[in-house]
Scaffold this motif. Structure first.
Motif, short mmCIF file in Angstrom:
data_model
loop_
_atom_site.label_atom_id
_atom_site.label_comp_id
_atom_site.label_asym_id
_atom_site.label_seq_id
_atom_site.Cartn_x
_atom_site.Cartn_y
_atom_site.Cartn_z
N GLU A 258 0.85 -1.19 0.00
CA GLU A 258 0.00 0.00 0.00
C GLU A 258 0.89 1.24 0.00
OE1 GLU A 258 -2.31 1.35 3.65
OE2 GLU A 258 -3.84 0.36 2.42
N GLY A 259 0.68 2.14 -0.96
CA GLY A 259 1.42 3.39 -0.99
C GLY A 259 2.67 3.36 -1.84
N GLU A 260 2.80 2.37 -2.73
CA GLU A 260 4.03 2.29 -3.52
C GLU A 260 4.06 3.26 -4.69
OE1 GLU A 260 4.70 -1.45 -5.54
OE2 GLU A 260 2.56 -1.77 -5.69
N ASN A 261 2.93 3.80 -5.09
CA ASN A 261 2.88 4.74 -6.21
C ASN A 261 2.97 6.17 -5.71
OD1 ASN A 261 2.54 2.61 -8.05
ND2 ASN A 261 0.37 2.53 -7.58
N GLN A 262 4.16 6.57 -5.36
CA GLN A 262 4.36 7.88 -4.74
C GLN A 262 4.85 8.95 -5.70
OE1 GLN A 262 6.98 7.37 -1.43
NE2 GLN A 262 5.71 5.81 -0.49
N ALA A 263 5.02 8.58 -6.95
CA ALA A 263 5.51 9.53 -7.96
C ALA A 263 6.81 10.16 -7.49
CB ALA A 263 4.45 10.55 -8.29
N GLY A 264 6.88 11.46 -7.39
CA GLY A 264 8.10 12.17 -7.03
C GLY A 264 8.46 12.12 -5.56
N LEU A 265 7.63 11.51 -4.75
CA LEU A 265 7.89 11.45 -3.31
C LEU A 265 8.47 10.12 -2.86
CD1 LEU A 265 4.70 13.28 -2.04
CD2 LEU A 265 7.00 14.20 -2.28
N SER A 266 8.96 9.34 -3.80
CA SER A 266 9.54 8.04 -3.47
C SER A 266 10.69 8.24 -2.48
CB SER A 266 10.06 7.36 -4.74
OG SER A 266 10.58 6.09 -4.43
N GLY A 267 10.68 7.43 -1.44
CA GLY A 267 11.71 7.54 -0.41
C GLY A 267 11.35 8.49 0.71
N VAL A 268 10.22 9.16 0.58
CA VAL A 268 9.80 10.12 1.60
C VAL A 268 8.63 9.56 2.41
CG1 VAL A 268 8.88 12.43 2.02
CG2 VAL A 268 10.57 12.07 0.22
N LEU A 269 7.61 9.10 1.70
CA LEU A 269 6.40 8.59 2.35
C LEU A 269 6.53 7.10 2.66
CD1 LEU A 269 3.73 10.35 0.12
CD2 LEU A 269 4.63 11.11 2.32
N SER A 270 5.78 6.66 3.63
CA SER A 270 5.79 5.26 4.05
C SER A 270 5.08 4.36 3.04
CB SER A 270 5.09 5.10 5.39
OG SER A 270 6.00 4.85 6.39
N ILE A 271 5.66 3.20 2.85
CA ILE A 271 5.05 2.14 2.05
C ILE A 271 4.77 1.01 3.03
CG2 ILE A 271 5.43 0.48 0.20
CD1 ILE A 271 7.49 2.54 -0.92
N THR A 272 3.54 0.54 3.04
CA THR A 272 3.11 -0.46 4.01
C THR A 272 2.95 -1.82 3.34
OG1 THR A 272 1.92 1.28 5.18
CG2 THR A 272 1.32 -0.98 5.71
N LEU A 273 3.47 -2.84 3.98
CA LEU A 273 3.27 -4.22 3.53
C LEU A 273 2.20 -4.85 4.40
CD1 LEU A 273 6.75 -3.91 3.25
CD2 LEU A 273 6.04 -5.77 1.78
N LEU A 274 1.21 -5.46 3.75
CA LEU A 274 0.06 -6.05 4.43
C LEU A 274 -0.01 -7.54 4.14
CD1 LEU A 274 -2.45 -3.37 3.17
CD2 LEU A 274 -1.48 -3.46 5.46
N THR A 275 -0.40 -8.32 5.13
CA THR A 275 -0.69 -9.75 4.95
C THR A 275 -1.99 -10.05 5.68
OG1 THR A 275 0.45 -10.53 6.94
CG2 THR A 275 1.77 -10.35 4.94
N ARG A 276 -2.48 -11.25 5.46
CA ARG A 276 -3.65 -11.68 6.24
C ARG A 276 -3.20 -11.84 7.70
NH1 ARG A 276 -4.43 -14.87 1.40
NH2 ARG A 276 -6.23 -14.03 0.33
N ALA A 277 -4.10 -11.57 8.60
CA ALA A 277 -3.79 -11.65 10.03
C ALA A 277 -3.23 -13.02 10.41
CB ALA A 277 -5.03 -11.32 10.85
N LYS A 278 -3.76 -14.07 9.78
CA LYS A 278 -3.32 -15.42 10.13
C LYS A 278 -1.87 -15.67 9.73
CE LYS A 278 -4.99 -17.69 5.93
NZ LYS A 278 -3.98 -18.60 5.50
N ASP A 279 -1.33 -14.87 8.80
CA ASP A 279 0.05 -15.04 8.34
C ASP A 279 1.02 -14.05 8.96
OD1 ASP A 279 -0.67 -17.11 6.55
OD2 ASP A 279 -1.25 -15.64 5.02
N ALA A 280 0.54 -13.14 9.77
CA ALA A 280 1.35 -12.04 10.27
C ALA A 280 2.56 -12.50 11.07
CB ALA A 280 0.50 -11.08 11.10
N ASP A 281 2.41 -13.45 11.98
CA ASP A 281 3.54 -13.91 12.79
C ASP A 281 4.63 -14.52 11.91
OD1 ASP A 281 2.42 -13.05 15.17
OD2 ASP A 281 1.54 -15.01 15.63
N HIS A 282 4.25 -15.36 10.97
CA HIS A 282 5.21 -15.97 10.05
C HIS A 282 5.89 -14.88 9.22
CE1 HIS A 282 5.98 -19.10 6.65
NE2 HIS A 282 7.07 -18.82 7.32
N ALA A 283 5.13 -13.91 8.76
CA ALA A 283 5.69 -12.81 7.97
C ALA A 283 6.71 -12.02 8.78
CB ALA A 283 4.57 -11.89 7.48
N HIS A 284 6.41 -11.75 10.05
CA HIS A 284 7.35 -11.02 10.90
C HIS A 284 8.66 -11.78 11.06
CE1 HIS A 284 3.81 -8.65 12.62
NE2 HIS A 284 4.62 -7.76 12.07
#
Length: 82
Positions: A47-73
């Motif tokens: 979420e938020g990867e299309n930042q145009a000229g603000l790349s590297g400034v704004l946060s990009i969030t990675l999301l998974t299903r709640a059931k996969d969150a611990d494994h993802a971490h």
């Protein structure tokens, strides 16, 4: 005679809801982490990867299903310690 069909919409279970597992400012890092999670069988959305000229400034969030969150971490930890 008119026939109507109705769909029952149910709330997604807590395990299927999307949760944030990581946040970065570099879109390349986000893609690398996403690919690593997918290799492990974890569906991941960015979420938020299309930042145009603000790349590297704004946060990009990675999301998974709640059931996969611990494994993802656990997988993401390997990037923080490399």
């Amino acid at each position: 005679m008119t026939t109507s069909t109705s769909k029952t919409h149910q709330e997604p279970s807590a395990a299927m809801q999307l949760v944030e597992v990581y946040s970065v400012t570099d879109p390349n890092v986000a893609e690398i982490i996403k690919a690593s999670l997918q290799r492990e069988g974890i569906s991941c959305w960015i979420e938020g990867e299309n930042q145009a000229g603000l790349s590297g400034v704004l946060s990009i969030t990675l999301l998974t299903r709640a059931k996969d969150a611990d494994h993802a971490h656990r997988i993401i930890e390997t990037f923080d310690h490399s």
